[in-house]
Design a protein around this motif. Structure first.
Motif, PDB file in Angstrom:
ATOM      1  N   GLY A  91       0.810  -1.200   0.000  1.00  0.00           N
ATOM      2  CA  GLY A  91       0.000   0.000   0.000  1.00  0.00           C
ATOM      3  C   GLY A  91       0.847   1.254   0.000  1.00  0.00           C
ATOM      4  O   GLY A  91       2.082   1.211  -0.112  1.00  0.00           O
ATOM      5  N   PHE A  92       0.195   2.391   0.166  1.00  0.00           N
ATOM      6  CA  PHE A  92       0.899   3.671   0.090  1.00  0.00           C
ATOM      7  C   PHE A  92       2.018   3.767   1.123  1.00  0.00           C
ATOM      8  O   PHE A  92       3.092   4.305   0.848  1.00  0.00           O
ATOM      9  N   LYS A  93       1.782   3.235   2.313  1.00  0.00           N
ATOM     10  CA  LYS A  93       2.790   3.359   3.362  1.00  0.00           C
ATOM     11  C   LYS A  93       4.065   2.586   3.052  1.00  0.00           C
ATOM     12  O   LYS A  93       5.095   2.804   3.691  1.00  0.00           O
ATOM     13  N   HIS A  94       4.004   1.662   2.069  1.00  0.00           N
ATOM     14  CA  HIS A  94       5.180   0.875   1.712  1.00  0.00           C
ATOM     15  C   HIS A  94       6.002   1.527   0.597  1.00  0.00           C
ATOM     16  O   HIS A  94       7.053   1.004   0.221  1.00  0.00           O
ATOM     17  N   LEU A  95       5.529   2.644   0.046  1.00  0.00           N
ATOM     18  CA  LEU A  95       6.267   3.359  -0.995  1.00  0.00           C
ATOM     19  C   LEU A  95       7.176   4.354  -0.290  1.00  0.00           C
ATOM     20  O   LEU A  95       6.708   5.323   0.287  1.00  0.00           O
ATOM     21  N   THR A  96       8.451   4.149  -0.367  1.00  0.00           N
ATOM     22  CA  THR A  96       9.343   4.681   0.665  1.00  0.00           C
ATOM     23  C   THR A  96       9.855   6.095   0.435  1.00  0.00           C
ATOM     24  O   THR A  96      10.366   6.705   1.359  1.00  0.00           O
ATOM     25  N   THR A 118      -6.670  -0.782   1.422  1.00  0.00           N
ATOM     26  CA  THR A 118      -6.041  -0.588   2.735  1.00  0.00           C
ATOM     27  C   THR A 118      -7.098  -0.511   3.831  1.00  0.00           C
ATOM     28  O   THR A 118      -6.986  -1.158   4.876  1.00  0.00           O
ATOM     29  N   GLN A 119      -8.138   0.284   3.596  1.00  0.00           N
ATOM     30  CA  GLN A 119      -9.196   0.418   4.588  1.00  0.00           C
ATOM     31  C   GLN A 119      -9.903  -0.909   4.853  1.00  0.00           C
ATOM     32  O   GLN A 119     -10.226  -1.242   5.990  1.00  0.00           O
ATOM     33  N   ALA A 120     -10.144  -1.677   3.777  1.00  0.00           N
ATOM     34  CA  ALA A 120     -10.843  -2.956   3.929  1.00  0.00           C
ATOM     35  C   ALA A 120     -10.015  -3.952   4.728  1.00  0.00           C
ATOM     36  O   ALA A 120     -10.539  -4.688   5.568  1.00  0.00           O
ATOM     37  N   GLY A 185      -4.404   7.957   3.777  1.00  0.00           N
ATOM     38  CA  GLY A 185      -5.377   8.347   4.791  1.00  0.00           C
ATOM     39  C   GLY A 185      -6.682   7.588   4.649  1.00  0.00           C
ATOM     40  O   GLY A 185      -6.844   6.724   3.792  1.00  0.00           O
ATOM     41  N   VAL A 186      -7.652   7.929   5.487  1.00  0.00           N
ATOM     42  CA  VAL A 186      -8.962   7.294   5.453  1.00  0.00           C
ATOM     43  C   VAL A 186      -9.839   8.065   4.480  1.00  0.00           C
ATOM     44  O   VAL A 186      -9.979   9.280   4.582  1.00  0.00           O
ATOM     45  N   SER A 187     -10.424   7.379   3.529  1.00  0.00           N
ATOM     46  CA  SER A 187     -11.209   8.029   2.487  1.00  0.00           C
ATOM     47  C   SER A 187     -12.553   7.337   2.353  1.00  0.00           C
ATOM     48  O   SER A 187     -12.677   6.143   2.636  1.00  0.00           O
ATOM     49  N   PRO A 188     -13.579   8.058   1.916  1.00  0.00           N
ATOM     50  CA  PRO A 188     -14.886   7.417   1.723  1.00  0.00           C
ATOM     51  C   PRO A 188     -14.826   6.396   0.603  1.00  0.00           C
ATOM     52  O   PRO A 188     -14.141   6.595  -0.400  1.00  0.00           O
ATOM     53  N   VAL A 189     -15.524   5.296   0.778  1.00  0.00           N
ATOM     54  CA  VAL A 189     -15.570   4.245  -0.240  1.00  0.00           C
ATOM     55  C   VAL A 189     -16.586   4.637  -1.290  1.00  0.00           C
ATOM     56  O   VAL A 189     -17.707   5.012  -0.973  1.00  0.00           O
TER      57      VAL A 189
END
Length: 361
Positions: A91-96, A118-120, A185-189
């Motif tokens: 996910g995004f957090k793994h892109l360094t 990521t949220q799921a 971040g947390v985003s609406p689905v």
């Protein structure tokens, strides 16, 4: 026992693999195809006894929609109805490292789906990259990471590298920012329509010898470069799952396994649906393989490409099997008897009236 189901994933990948001794069955799901593939995955799950609905591993190789969307739709359901030991996904957090944002549009790119996945994963409390200490799934040195799953399946990671993940980050930031979302971040689905198949067009009889000699130019898509790829080994059988990875990285990794000899492979999942730019002559020369599976219905991008199939035919041994999970007007030409007899290969398609194909090794 190894059984593989290449589900009808439209123009994408969705691979259901079972292995074991016939009584104790272990499962891996690799990618989820386009959004509509969710129904095909759910049907297979619901065909299992309720107390046997578990996976040793789920993998989303990368964020392109034809790989991520079906699993995303599955995980967005409130009640999964199955268990997962570990989930591999960068996910995004793994892109360094942040690079300069590039000016490029690619409507098949799926960063928004990546954020929703990521949220799921977090919502359902699924172990995320647990086999890698919850960090990125990457090849970060000249030693290839190896993971042994319950039941004895060994996976040797071949791709991606941290550098290839870094190249994805600016494009990810661009797409999610454009959608008024916060990267990581947390985003609406959001609801998305499930894709219909596009019209496909027939092909003329290809000149295999000439096509096999055409110059090869490698893919440069950031999303494909970030693709998770691995060699799966169980007992005496091995399968090369390429995702949509770059062939140069696959060759580099296979040379770490054995720099002096070809690698024996029982089955290769051809990278990027047999596009023109993901299966190089060098990669084909590095392996001994007689079974090549191409996953696509031929729509949208008109895969498989004739130059790639021609390279496979000319490089591989006599009697090689080309296996397709659809029969389409794009790939049916490879079943022409004159081609098969001239070049000494077989073409395998699903049974008449069916999509998807099963293979047992």
């Amino acid at each position: 026992m190894i059984k593989l189901k290449f589900l009808p994933a439209r123009f994408g990948d969705c691979i259901w693999m079972e292995y074991g001794d016939g009584q104790d069955v272990n499962r891996i799901l690799i990618d989820g195809g386009t959004a509509g593939t969710r129904h095909d995955i759910r049907a297979v799950i619901e065909g299992l006894p309720e107390n046997d609905r578990h996976f040793e591993l789920m993998v989303v190789t990368h964020i392109d929609k034809d790989h991520i969307a079906g699993i995303l739709k599955l995980l967005e359901e409130n009640d999964l109805g199955f268990k997962v030991r570990d989930f591999w996904y960068n996910g995004f957090k793994h892109l360094t490292k942040v690079e300069e944002v590039i000016d490029e549009d690619d409507e098949d790119f799926g960063a928004k789906q990546g954020e929703h996945l990521t949220q799921a994963i977090l919502k359902h409390g699924i172990s995320w990259n647990g086999d890698f200490n919850h960090k990125a799934v990457v090849v970060d040195s000249d030693v290839l990471p190896k993971v042994t799953l319950p039941g004895g399946m060994e996976l040797t990671l071949l791709s991606p590298t941290p550098e290839l993940l870094e190249e994805l980050k600016p494009k990810w930031v661009k797409e999610v920012t454009k959608a008024n979302m916060v990267p990581g971040g947390v985003s609406p689905v959001e609801e998305e329509e499930e894709e219909d198949e596009d019209e496909v067009f027939g092909q003329e009889i290809p000149d295999v010898d000439a096509l096999a000699q055409t110059p090869f130019h490698e893919d440069h898509s950031e999303a494909n470069g970030s693709s998770i790829a691995f060699l799966a080994t169980f007992k005496s059988k091995s399968i090369l799952f390429c995702g949509d990875a770059f062939p140069s990285q696959l060759v580099k990794a296979l040379n770490i396994i054995d720099p002096n000899h070809k690698i024996d492979i029982d089955l290769m999942k051809v990278s990027h649906h047999a596009s023109s730019h993901n299966t190089s002559p060098e990669l084909l020369e590095k392996i001994n393989c007689s079974n090549y599976i191409i996953s696509t219905n031929g729509s949208t991008f008109k895969h498989p490409k004739a130059d790639t199939i021609s390279r496979i035919i000319k490089t591989s041994r006599a009697g090689t099997r080309l296996i397709f999970n659809y029969k389409s007007s794009i790939n049916e030409v490879w079943g022409v008897n004159s081609l098969k007899s001239t070049h000494n290969y077989e073409a395998v398609y699903p049974e008449a009236g069916k999509d998807g194909i099963e293979i047992e090794l």
